[in-house]
Design a protein around this motif. Sequence first.
Motif: not given
Length: 266
Positions: A31-44, A60-64, A93-97, A163-167
């Motif tokens: 909820s705290a990160a719900e306004n973060k833009n993670l979809i960059f659809d420049e090809a529309n 949601q997935y990024s936060a978890e 653009r330096a992304p990162g959680y 995959y991020l939850d598997l060893k």
Amino acid sequence: MSKKRPLVAMAVLIVLLVTLLAPIFPMSSASAAENKNLIFDEANLLSEQDRNELNALANQYSAERQTDLIIYTTNNEEQKSDELLTEEFYDNRAPGYDKPHGNTVMLTLDMYNRDVYAAGFYKGEEYVDNSRVDKITAKIAPDLSDGNYRMAFEKFLNLSYEYLDLKPGVNPDNILFKTWFQLAASLAIGGIVVGVMTYRSGGRVTVNRATYEDSENSHVIDRQDRYIRTTVTKTKIEKNNNNGGGGGGGGTTAGGHSHSGSSRSF
């Protein structure tokens, strides 16, 4: 003084209620990160509704998983390679959680060359390594070829989240990690236990074949084997027509950030 006491008591009561209810109704990091833009659809490629829904799911997935899950589409007018497009995006653009140039799993869609590239940085590289990003591009390529971009992007988010939850080093396609298999195995084991308990509760069976058999007068009177025919069947082995094949592998950006990687045509 007496008038202030009810106000103080009310304030104390409110503080106590907030303290007690906080564990029950926590503010999720999603909820705290719900306004973060993670979809960059420049090809529309997406409608506004699809973009918003995918962005909410990505947040949601990024936060978890404490890892940014990013989707980047481009018409690639400069005709760069899909790997270079990904590396430049990450450097510039330096992304990162939780910090710039942090944990990231990224999907880049190059509409000029019709290539898709998946990459993981830092925790993303450890958990979504070359083998796993290759699985991701293989599984979404058919949807991309059919123009089902929304479905392909949703699969990317779901697979990355899984995959991020598997060893690291574990094959995510191993049947032992499938929820349906674990449920079926649990039901089977439960059924066996109940069956054994039911069998034992019914008492021991002492009657068998020998109880009513006359061994002196019972015997095989004739035996005959007759050969009829031999039948040979042929099965055609289909060729594996994979969408473009996987390739690319990982690398390091110009800014010095190591990453896993898989490239595939669609």
